[in-house]
Write a protein that holds these residues in place. Structure first.
Motif, mmCIF file in Angstrom:
data_model
loop_
_atom_site.group_PDB
_atom_site.id
_atom_site.type_symbol
_atom_site.label_atom_id
_atom_site.label_comp_id
_atom_site.label_asym_id
_atom_site.label_seq_id
_atom_site.Cartn_x
_atom_site.Cartn_y
_atom_site.Cartn_z
ATOM 1 N N ASN A 195 23.760 -106.622 85.656
ATOM 2 C CA ASN A 195 23.581 -106.994 84.250
ATOM 3 C C ASN A 195 24.440 -106.168 83.300
ATOM 4 O OD1 ASN A 195 20.007 -107.482 84.711
ATOM 5 N ND2 ASN A 195 21.640 -108.995 84.849
ATOM 6 N N VAL A 196 25.062 -105.098 83.798
ATOM 7 C CA VAL A 196 25.821 -104.231 82.896
ATOM 8 C C VAL A 196 26.992 -104.978 82.265
ATOM 9 C CG1 VAL A 196 25.191 -102.084 84.054
ATOM 10 C CG2 VAL A 196 27.231 -103.325 84.785
ATOM 11 N N GLU A 197 27.209 -104.712 80.987
ATOM 12 C CA GLU A 197 28.282 -105.351 80.229
ATOM 13 C C GLU A 197 28.931 -104.283 79.355
ATOM 14 O OE1 GLU A 197 28.885 -109.398 77.545
ATOM 15 O OE2 GLU A 197 26.874 -108.596 77.916
ATOM 16 N N ILE A 198 30.226 -104.113 79.472
ATOM 17 C CA ILE A 198 30.914 -103.002 78.816
ATOM 18 C C ILE A 198 31.313 -103.359 77.390
ATOM 19 C CG2 ILE A 198 32.935 -101.493 78.877
ATOM 20 C CD1 ILE A 198 32.886 -101.726 81.916
ATOM 21 N N ASP A 199 30.674 -102.680 76.423
ATOM 22 C CA ASP A 199 31.003 -102.847 75.012
ATOM 23 C C ASP A 199 31.480 -101.546 74.370
ATOM 24 O OD1 ASP A 199 30.389 -105.617 74.750
ATOM 25 O OD2 ASP A 199 28.258 -105.116 74.730
ATOM 26 N N ASP A 200 31.146 -100.412 74.980
ATOM 27 C CA ASP A 200 31.528 -99.125 74.396
ATOM 28 C C ASP A 200 31.749 -98.105 75.505
ATOM 29 O OD1 ASP A 200 28.952 -98.262 75.218
ATOM 30 O OD2 ASP A 200 28.090 -98.776 73.263
ATOM 31 N N ASP A 201 32.081 -96.868 75.120
ATOM 32 C CA ASP A 201 32.397 -95.836 76.107
ATOM 33 C C ASP A 201 31.199 -95.479 76.984
ATOM 34 O OD1 ASP A 201 35.178 -95.243 75.794
ATOM 35 O OD2 ASP A 201 34.738 -94.291 73.884
ATOM 36 N N PHE A 202 29.994 -95.510 76.408
ATOM 37 C CA PHE A 202 28.809 -95.213 77.220
ATOM 38 C C PHE A 202 28.645 -96.258 78.313
ATOM 39 C CE2 PHE A 202 24.260 -95.761 78.138
ATOM 40 C CZ PHE A 202 23.978 -94.496 78.641
ATOM 41 N N ASP A 203 28.791 -97.545 77.967
ATOM 42 C CA ASP A 203 28.714 -98.614 78.971
ATOM 43 C C ASP A 203 29.761 -98.389 80.059
ATOM 44 O OD1 ASP A 203 26.746 -99.903 77.469
ATOM 45 O OD2 ASP A 203 28.211 -101.129 76.397
ATOM 46 N N PHE A 204 30.941 -97.974 79.637
ATOM 47 C CA PHE A 204 32.034 -97.739 80.588
ATOM 48 C C PHE A 204 31.648 -96.638 81.571
ATOM 49 C CE2 PHE A 204 36.247 -97.116 82.198
ATOM 50 C CZ PHE A 204 36.935 -98.278 81.901
ATOM 51 N N TRP A 205 31.073 -95.571 81.056
ATOM 52 C CA TRP A 205 30.666 -94.437 81.896
ATOM 53 C C TRP A 205 29.590 -94.861 82.882
ATOM 54 C CZ3 TRP A 205 25.991 -91.816 82.411
ATOM 55 C CH2 TRP A 205 26.047 -90.598 83.093
ATOM 56 N N VAL A 206 28.572 -95.573 82.392
ATOM 57 C CA VAL A 206 27.475 -96.016 83.256
ATOM 58 C C VAL A 206 27.991 -96.949 84.351
ATOM 59 C CG1 VAL A 206 25.372 -97.410 83.346
ATOM 60 C CG2 VAL A 206 25.672 -95.731 81.523
ATOM 61 N N THR A 207 28.840 -97.885 83.964
ATOM 62 C CA THR A 207 29.368 -98.849 84.929
ATOM 63 C C THR A 207 30.181 -98.163 86.009
ATOM 64 O OG1 THR A 207 29.447 -100.547 83.199
ATOM 65 C CG2 THR A 207 30.742 -100.950 85.182
ATOM 66 N N GLU A 208 30.974 -97.186 85.621
ATOM 67 C CA GLU A 208 31.774 -96.463 86.617
ATOM 68 C C GLU A 208 30.881 -95.741 87.615
ATOM 69 O OE1 GLU A 208 35.948 -94.275 86.740
ATOM 70 O OE2 GLU A 208 34.575 -93.392 85.252
ATOM 71 N N LYS A 209 29.789 -95.151 87.129
ATOM 72 C CA LYS A 209 28.869 -94.471 88.038
ATOM 73 C C LYS A 209 28.271 -95.455 89.046
ATOM 74 C CE LYS A 209 29.482 -90.548 86.059
ATOM 75 N NZ LYS A 209 30.363 -89.542 86.722
ATOM 76 N N ILE A 210 27.926 -96.651 88.574
ATOM 77 C CA ILE A 210 27.362 -97.664 89.475
ATOM 78 C C ILE A 210 28.397 -98.094 90.514
ATOM 79 C CG2 ILE A 210 26.408 -99.999 89.617
ATOM 80 C CD1 ILE A 210 25.286 -99.568 86.790
ATOM 81 N N LEU A 211 29.620 -98.343 90.068
ATOM 82 C CA LEU A 211 30.679 -98.734 90.989
ATOM 83 C C LEU A 211 30.960 -97.644 92.017
ATOM 84 C CD1 LEU A 211 33.142 -100.405 88.450
ATOM 85 C CD2 LEU A 211 31.874 -101.576 90.254
ATOM 86 N N GLN A 212 30.945 -96.394 91.574
ATOM 87 C CA GLN A 212 31.198 -95.282 92.485
ATOM 88 C C GLN A 212 30.101 -95.125 93.519
ATOM 89 O OE1 GLN A 212 31.759 -92.147 89.605
ATOM 90 N NE2 GLN A 212 33.976 -92.404 89.533
ATOM 91 N N LYS A 213 28.888 -95.561 93.165
ATOM 92 C CA LYS A 213 27.773 -95.495 94.099
ATOM 93 C C LYS A 213 27.818 -96.603 95.149
ATOM 94 C CE LYS A 213 25.110 -91.999 92.873
ATOM 95 N NZ LYS A 213 24.712 -90.912 93.826
ATOM 96 N N GLY A 214 28.695 -97.573 94.924
ATOM 97 C CA GLY A 214 28.852 -98.620 95.919
ATOM 98 C C GLY A 214 28.116 -99.904 95.647
ATOM 99 N N TYR A 215 27.544 -100.072 94.432
ATOM 100 C CA TYR A 215 26.880 -101.329 94.085
ATOM 101 C C TYR A 215 27.947 -102.304 93.594
ATOM 102 C CZ TYR A 215 22.708 -98.468 94.363
ATOM 103 O OH TYR A 215 21.721 -97.636 94.786
ATOM 104 N N THR A 216 28.765 -102.767 94.512
ATOM 105 C CA THR A 216 29.937 -103.557 94.166
ATOM 106 C C THR A 216 29.990 -104.814 95.008
ATOM 107 O OG1 THR A 216 31.350 -102.478 95.816
ATOM 108 C CG2 THR A 216 31.212 -101.428 93.652
#
Length: 214
Positions: free
Chosen positions: A192-213
């Motif tokens: 459900n994550v949607e990137i609109d600002d830098d915080f969203d970007f940071w959160v999304t990167e953490k999720i991707l790095q964890k392997g939820y891809t």
């Protein structure tokens, strides 16, 4: 024909140049390009942009690019207008809108959405989640017995998360993004994550790095 469309303009305000900003090892748009490439049901898919750098990055990652007029890249331009520009040039029956700002998709999500869209005879389908929030300061909602409802018991509404949309091309040609018969498909919280600002970007990167891809 089922046509995938990835809109990516160059003038992002919340996160400048976000569509090609690196995230978890590759440009943001590359995550969506890779998801489109893995689809077994898309007949063709393109990136729609007015930006030469975005076009070059997209092509480097294997995407076909359709350049759009600069007047279709402003802040006030609707997604519907961008989609209409594409379907006016590329004949298709079904449009699958994939937004680069929602890069987390499990393997097969796009095809699952297309299959549900087709089998249900829908005019449009959107992924998202049920939102149960109540604005602070509003009167509380009460159950039938007069007790205050818990947030999770509030009926709420479906909120589209920007991940996958499937739409009849005829609806778009008629200036209608939704049609009459709509499918609302809930997906995992991770997606459900949607990137609109830098915080969203940071959160999304953490999720991707964890392997939820994908």
């Amino acid at each position: 024909m089922k046509l995938g469309i990835i809109p990516a303009r160059g003038g992002s305000k919340g996160v400048p140049r976000k569509n090609i900003r690196m995230i978890a090892g590759k440009p943001l748009i590359a995550w969506t390009i890779d998801a489109a490439r893995r689809s077994l049901l898309l007949d063709r898919w393109i990136v729609s942009t007015e930006d030469e750098e975005i076009a070059k990055v997209s092509e480097k990652h294997g995407a076909e690019v359709l350049l759009r007029p600069i007047e279709l890249a402003g802040d006030a331009v609707s997604t519907l207008a961008v989609l209409k520009h594409v379907v006016d040039q590329i004949p298709c029956e079904t449009v699958v809108l994939l937004q680069a700002t929602s890069p987390i998709r499990h393997e097969g999500l796009i095809d699952e959405c297309i299959q549900e869209f087709v089998s249900g005879g829908y005019d449009s389908l959107a992924t998202g989640f049920m939102c149960h929030y109540i604005e602070y300061g509003r009167d509380v909602l009460l159950s039938k017995d007069g007790t205050e409802l818990r947030r999770q018991d509030v009926e709420g509404f479906f909120y589209d998360d920007g991940n996958v949309y499937v739409i009849r091309a005829d609806c778009i040609r008629q200036g209608d993004r939704y049609g009459r018969k709509i499918c609302r498909r809930t997906i995992s919280r991770w997606e459900n994550v949607e990137i609109d600002d830098d915080f969203d970007f940071w959160v999304t990167e953490k999720i991707l790095q964890k392997g939820y891809t994908i």
